[in-house]
Design a protein around this motif. Structure first.
Motif, PDB file in Angstrom:
ATOM      1  N   LEU A 198      23.301  12.586  -6.552  1.00  0.00           N
ATOM      2  CA  LEU A 198      21.951  12.601  -7.127  1.00  0.00           C
ATOM      3  C   LEU A 198      21.356  13.998  -6.979  1.00  0.00           C
ATOM      4  O   LEU A 198      21.252  14.528  -5.873  1.00  0.00           O
ATOM      5  CB  LEU A 198      21.067  11.565  -6.428  1.00  0.00           C
ATOM      6  CG  LEU A 198      21.524  10.103  -6.542  1.00  0.00           C
ATOM      7  CD1 LEU A 198      20.608   9.195  -5.723  1.00  0.00           C
ATOM      8  CD2 LEU A 198      21.549   9.659  -7.997  1.00  0.00           C
ATOM      9  N   LEU A 215      14.747  15.401  -7.088  1.00  0.00           N
ATOM     10  CA  LEU A 215      13.555  15.718  -7.862  1.00  0.00           C
ATOM     11  C   LEU A 215      13.467  17.204  -8.197  1.00  0.00           C
ATOM     12  O   LEU A 215      13.012  17.589  -9.273  1.00  0.00           O
ATOM     13  CB  LEU A 215      12.309  15.276  -7.079  1.00  0.00           C
ATOM     14  CG  LEU A 215      10.982  15.241  -7.831  1.00  0.00           C
ATOM     15  CD1 LEU A 215      11.058  14.290  -9.022  1.00  0.00           C
ATOM     16  CD2 LEU A 215       9.858  14.807  -6.892  1.00  0.00           C
ATOM     17  N   ASP A 275      21.558  13.872 -12.954  1.00  0.00           N
ATOM     18  CA  ASP A 275      20.390  14.762 -12.982  1.00  0.00           C
ATOM     19  C   ASP A 275      19.104  13.952 -12.834  1.00  0.00           C
ATOM     20  O   ASP A 275      18.271  13.881 -13.736  1.00  0.00           O
ATOM     21  CB  ASP A 275      20.382  15.563 -14.285  1.00  0.00           C
ATOM     22  CG  ASP A 275      19.296  16.647 -14.287  1.00  0.00           C
ATOM     23  OD1 ASP A 275      18.791  16.974 -13.187  1.00  0.00           O
ATOM     24  OD2 ASP A 275      18.959  17.150 -15.370  1.00  0.00           O
ATOM     25  N   HIS A 276      18.974  13.326 -11.677  1.00  0.00           N
ATOM     26  CA  HIS A 276      17.802  12.483 -11.402  1.00  0.00           C
ATOM     27  C   HIS A 276      17.768  12.216  -9.907  1.00  0.00           C
ATOM     28  O   HIS A 276      18.699  12.568  -9.175  1.00  0.00           O
ATOM     29  CB  HIS A 276      17.891  11.169 -12.173  1.00  0.00           C
ATOM     30  CG  HIS A 276      16.563  10.642 -12.621  1.00  0.00           C
ATOM     31  ND1 HIS A 276      15.591  10.225 -11.734  1.00  0.00           N
ATOM     32  CD2 HIS A 276      16.033  10.452 -13.852  1.00  0.00           C
ATOM     33  CE1 HIS A 276      14.533   9.802 -12.408  1.00  0.00           C
ATOM     34  NE2 HIS A 276      14.765   9.935 -13.711  1.00  0.00           N
ATOM     35  N   TYR A 277      16.680  11.577  -9.446  1.00  0.00           N
ATOM     36  CA  TYR A 277      16.588  11.206  -8.035  1.00  0.00           C
ATOM     37  C   TYR A 277      16.992   9.752  -7.812  1.00  0.00           C
ATOM     38  O   TYR A 277      16.916   9.249  -6.688  1.00  0.00           O
ATOM     39  CB  TYR A 277      15.178  11.448  -7.498  1.00  0.00           C
ATOM     40  CG  TYR A 277      14.077  10.694  -8.228  1.00  0.00           C
ATOM     41  CD1 TYR A 277      13.761   9.388  -7.888  1.00  0.00           C
ATOM     42  CD2 TYR A 277      13.353  11.297  -9.248  1.00  0.00           C
ATOM     43  CE1 TYR A 277      12.767   8.692  -8.542  1.00  0.00           C
ATOM     44  CE2 TYR A 277      12.348  10.617  -9.912  1.00  0.00           C
ATOM     45  CZ  TYR A 277      12.058   9.319  -9.559  1.00  0.00           C
ATOM     46  OH  TYR A 277      11.076   8.629 -10.227  1.00  0.00           O
ATOM     47  N   ASP A 319      19.204   5.929 -12.905  1.00  0.00           N
ATOM     48  CA  ASP A 319      18.490   5.414 -14.073  1.00  0.00           C
ATOM     49  C   ASP A 319      19.465   5.332 -15.247  1.00  0.00           C
ATOM     50  O   ASP A 319      20.532   5.953 -15.234  1.00  0.00           O
ATOM     51  CB  ASP A 319      17.316   6.338 -14.412  1.00  0.00           C
ATOM     52  CG  ASP A 319      16.304   5.664 -15.326  1.00  0.00           C
ATOM     53  OD1 ASP A 319      16.544   4.521 -15.752  1.00  0.00           O
ATOM     54  OD2 ASP A 319      15.261   6.289 -15.618  1.00  0.00           O
ATOM     55  N   PRO A 327      20.037   9.013 -17.496  1.00  0.00           N
ATOM     56  CA  PRO A 327      20.851  10.048 -16.829  1.00  0.00           C
ATOM     57  C   PRO A 327      22.310   9.641 -16.643  1.00  0.00           C
ATOM     58  O   PRO A 327      23.207  10.485 -16.739  1.00  0.00           O
ATOM     59  CB  PRO A 327      20.157  10.220 -15.465  1.00  0.00           C
ATOM     60  CG  PRO A 327      18.766   9.771 -15.694  1.00  0.00           C
ATOM     61  CD  PRO A 327      18.876   8.645 -16.678  1.00  0.00           C
ATOM     62  N   SER A 344      15.935  10.737 -26.489  1.00  0.00           N
ATOM     63  CA  SER A 344      16.228  11.561 -25.316  1.00  0.00           C
ATOM     64  C   SER A 344      16.240  13.043 -25.644  1.00  0.00           C
ATOM     65  O   SER A 344      15.979  13.883 -24.780  1.00  0.00           O
ATOM     66  CB  SER A 344      17.580  11.153 -24.720  1.00  0.00           C
ATOM     67  OG  SER A 344      18.606  11.272 -25.700  1.00  0.00           O
ATOM     68  N   MET A 378      14.999  16.126 -19.250  1.00  0.00           N
ATOM     69  CA  MET A 378      15.131  15.306 -18.056  1.00  0.00           C
ATOM     70  C   MET A 378      14.096  15.664 -17.005  1.00  0.00           C
ATOM     71  O   MET A 378      13.661  14.810 -16.233  1.00  0.00           O
ATOM     72  CB  MET A 378      16.546  15.447 -17.491  1.00  0.00           C
ATOM     73  CG  MET A 378      16.857  14.438 -16.395  1.00  0.00           C
ATOM     74  SD  MET A 378      16.436  12.738 -16.839  1.00  0.00           S
ATOM     75  CE  MET A 378      17.527  12.473 -18.224  1.00  0.00           C
ATOM     76  N   ARG A 379      13.656  16.926 -16.967  1.00  0.00           N
ATOM     77  CA  ARG A 379      12.628  17.323 -15.998  1.00  0.00           C
ATOM     78  C   ARG A 379      11.344  16.524 -16.231  1.00  0.00           C
ATOM     79  O   ARG A 379      10.709  16.041 -15.301  1.00  0.00           O
ATOM     80  CB  ARG A 379      12.351  18.823 -16.109  1.00  0.00           C
ATOM     81  CG  ARG A 379      11.399  19.358 -15.039  1.00  0.00           C
ATOM     82  CD  ARG A 379      11.198  20.843 -15.217  1.00  0.00           C
ATOM     83  NE  ARG A 379      12.454  21.563 -15.072  1.00  0.00           N
ATOM     84  CZ  ARG A 379      12.939  21.986 -13.909  1.00  0.00           C
ATOM     85  NH1 ARG A 379      12.291  21.730 -12.793  1.00  0.00           N
ATOM     86  NH2 ARG A 379      14.075  22.648 -13.859  1.00  0.00           N
ATOM     87  N   LYS A 406      11.832  12.890 -15.180  1.00  0.00           N
ATOM     88  CA  LYS A 406      11.672  12.653 -13.745  1.00  0.00           C
ATOM     89  C   LYS A 406      10.204  12.470 -13.394  1.00  0.00           C
ATOM     90  O   LYS A 406       9.849  11.578 -12.611  1.00  0.00           O
ATOM     91  CB  LYS A 406      12.249  13.824 -12.949  1.00  0.00           C
ATOM     92  CG  LYS A 406      13.765  13.970 -13.012  1.00  0.00           C
ATOM     93  CD  LYS A 406      14.211  15.167 -12.182  1.00  0.00           C
ATOM     94  CE  LYS A 406      15.686  15.440 -12.327  1.00  0.00           C
ATOM     95  NZ  LYS A 406      16.127  16.604 -11.519  1.00  0.00           N
ATOM     96  N   SER A 455       9.049   9.164 -14.601  1.00  0.00           N
ATOM     97  CA  SER A 455       9.595   8.100 -13.761  1.00  0.00           C
ATOM     98  C   SER A 455       8.822   7.956 -12.458  1.00  0.00           C
ATOM     99  O   SER A 455       8.679   6.850 -11.928  1.00  0.00           O
ATOM    100  CB  SER A 455      11.072   8.376 -13.451  1.00  0.00           C
ATOM    101  OG  SER A 455      11.833   8.408 -14.624  1.00  0.00           O
TER     102      SER A 455
END
Length: 316
Positions: A13, A16, A174-176, A179, A182, A262, A267-268, A271, A274
């Motif tokens: 992961l 963030l 590319d996420h915390y 999901d 990603p 998408s 993706m930033r 996040k 989210s």
């Protein structure tokens, strides 16, 4: 193409942020968020359970909303906190799919519990004389089963579609959290079915509750405008204010994430979006419903007074 790995043992992961100077401040910030979320939601669950005058349909749904929010945050936040203090934040393939399942389950369940709460307010304000009969314990239980049933179906659909994919050797998410979107970026096999499932289920799970809520509040507004007294209008609005705030925060951030292509959502930004529905909203919901609710405030005072009495009695 990167070499394929049909049996990925674990994912990494990304977290963030990748800036080292922000890791520790963010750890304490989100640790504080999580503590407030746990205390607030478990406190509201306890408060509703201990006070019999709160055993009404409205608080029955609020009780379950607090349970969903607590579970929602617990599925996501502890793993995110580990990412701030560990050099390499890994999660096993099984752990990732499990987190994905419960993440979707909680998200979809929250959508439908909010729509059930809107329907409850519609019946209470527009049809008060038949409120008790319409929102009977059996009806409330059936609505709740629908809520969790939709959550389960959504979670099963996304998880089954995900486990059929073949993932590439580069398994950096590319996420915390794990999901849907990603994870799809890491697939070496076709994701057309998954993307279709995302748009169809997002349309249903966000669209249907949103339409239900919109129609409910349109009818509520129409009913309120026919109330002659200012005090009556204010009372009617106040019973819905907390719910409108919670709905706006949750559905706004969820729709921004899942109902846009998408390619239009880096993706930033995903996040950040989210964070609202996985961390911020579960933290704010108990505050919103307690600070704006006189019944909850009165129940809290009575419960604290009772605890103080028993504590003083035990000392003597």
């Amino acid at each position: 193409m990167v070499g394929e790995n049909s049996s990925v043992a674990e994912f990494i992961l990304a977290g963030l942020t990748d800036q080292p100077g922000l890791q520790l401040p963010l750890f304490f910030l989100f640790l504080g968020f999580y503590v407030v979320t746990v205390v607030g939601n478990l406190g509201l669950i306890t408060l509703i359970g201990l006070n019999s005058h709160l055993h009404t349909p409205m608080y029955f749904f609020l009780y379950n909303l607090s349970f969903i929010d607590f579970f929602y945050s617990t599925v996501i936040t502890p793993k995110m906190l580990m990412g701030f203090v560990s050099k390499k934040n890994t999660i096993s393939y099984t752990g990732c799919m499990t987190q994905l399942f419960f993440f979707v389950f909680c998200g979809v369940s929250e959508c439908f519990i909010l729509s059930a709460m809107a329907y409850d307010r519609y019946v209470a304000i527009c049809h008060p004389l038949v409120y008790t009969a319409t929102m009977s314990p059996l009806i409330c239980l059936c609505l709740l089963l629908d809520v969790y049933g939709m959550g389960f179906l959504g979670a099963i659909a996304h998880t089954v579609c995900m486990v059929r994919l073949t993932f590439c050797a580069d398994h950096l998410v590319d996420h915390y959290m794990c999901d849907v979107l990603p994870l799809l970026e890491l697939s070496c096999s076709s994701t057309q079915v998954n993307v279709l499932v995302v748009f169809v289920l997002s349309g249903i799970n966000i669209g249907v509750p949103a339409v239900t809520i919109f129609i409910s509040y349109a009818l509520i507004l129409s009913s309120i405008l026919h109330i002659r007294s200012t005090e009556g209008r204010f009372k009617a609005f106040s019973t819905c204010g907390s719910h409108i705030i919670a709905v706006s925060l949750f559905f706004g951030s969820a729709a921004f994430m899942y109902l846009k292509p998408s390619s239009l959502l880096p993706m930033r930004q995903g996040k950040v979006s989210s964070l609202f529905y996985t961390t911020v909203v579960p933290m704010l919901n108990p505050l919103i419903y307690s600070l704006r609710n006189r019944d909850v405030q009165a129940a809290l005072k009575r419960t604290l007074s009772r605890m103080w009495f028993y504590w003083r009695k035990g000392e003597s």
